[in-house]
Design an enzyme around this catalytic site. Structure first.
Site, PDB file in Angstrom:
ATOM      1  N   CYS A  66       8.724 -42.622 -13.116  1.00 25.86           N
ATOM      2  CA  CYS A  66       8.398 -42.144 -14.465  1.00 25.86           C
ATOM      3  C   CYS A  66       7.054 -42.719 -14.934  1.00 25.86           C
ATOM      4  O   CYS A  66       6.912 -43.924 -15.123  1.00 25.86           O
ATOM      5  CB  CYS A  66       9.526 -42.554 -15.415  1.00 25.86           C
ATOM      6  SG  CYS A  66       9.167 -42.341 -17.159  1.00 25.86           S
ATOM      7  N   CYS A  69       7.154 -44.600 -18.231  1.00 33.48           N
ATOM      8  CA  CYS A  69       7.862 -45.868 -18.019  1.00 33.48           C
ATOM      9  C   CYS A  69       6.916 -46.921 -17.433  1.00 33.48           C
ATOM     10  O   CYS A  69       6.940 -48.087 -17.836  1.00 33.48           O
ATOM     11  CB  CYS A  69       9.048 -45.685 -17.062  1.00 33.48           C
ATOM     12  SG  CYS A  69      10.322 -44.560 -17.657  1.00 33.48           S
TER      13      CYS A  69
END
Length: 142
Positions: A66, A69
C-alpha cells in the site's frame, strides 16, 4: 497500578503509580515496554493490547504493498516517539492478519483505530502527518 502489555511477548506488566512507565521493562521477556517505536504486532498480541492495557492503544492497519501506508509509516513512527508512554502505538499488517482485519471491519488502508478501555473509541482512514495523528488520537481518547 497501570497495566502495560509488552509488544514483544504479550505479557501484562503492572506499573505502580508514581513509577516512570517510560523506563519499564517486561517482567517476562525483559524487553523495554516503551521504545519510541510502533511495533508491528501479530493478532494475538494486539488483542491482548486492546483487552488489557490501561492506556489507549492506537492501531495502524496497513499492508506492505500500500503506497499511502508506506508514506504514513515514518509519520506513525514519529507519533510513537512523541506519544509514549501516554499512548501505545502499534501496527497490524492486514495481509498477515486477515482474520483480525476482517473482524475489525477494515475496508481500506491505512486505517487507524483507537481503543480505550478495551473498546473502539474512534477510527479514521487515510494517510496523515504525525501532528495530525497525535491531534486526532488525543482528541479521540479524551
Amino acid at each position: 497500578m497501570t497495566n502495560i502489555v509488552c509488544s514483544s511477548c504479550g505479557a501484562t506488566n503492572r506499573i505502580a503509580e508514581g513509577q516512570d512507565m517510560a523506563r519499564g521493562k517486561c517482567g517476562k521477556c525483559g524487553a523495554a515496554l516503551f521504545s519510541g517505536h510502533a511495533a508491528d504486532v501479530p493478532a494475538a498480541i494486539l488483542e491482548k493490547q486492546i483487552a488489557r492495557s490501561s492506556i489507549p492503544v492506537l492501531v495502524d492497519v496497513w499492508a506492505p504493498w500500500c503506497g499511502p501506508c508506506r508514506v504514513m509509516g515514518p509519520q506513525f513512527e514519529a507519533a510513537a516517539q512523541a506519544a509514549e508512554p501516554d499512548l501505545r502505538l502499534v501496527k497490524l499488517n492486514s495481509d498477515e492478519n486477515q482474520d483480525l482485519a476482517g473482524r475489525l471491519g477494515i475496508r481500506g488502508i491505512p486505517t487507524m483505530i483507537l481503543f480505550k478501555d478495551g473498546k473502539e473509541a474512534g477510527r479514521v482512514s487515510g494517510a496523515m502527518s504525525s501532528a495530525d495523528i497525535l491531534a486526532w488520537a488525543r482528541r479521540t481518547a479524551s
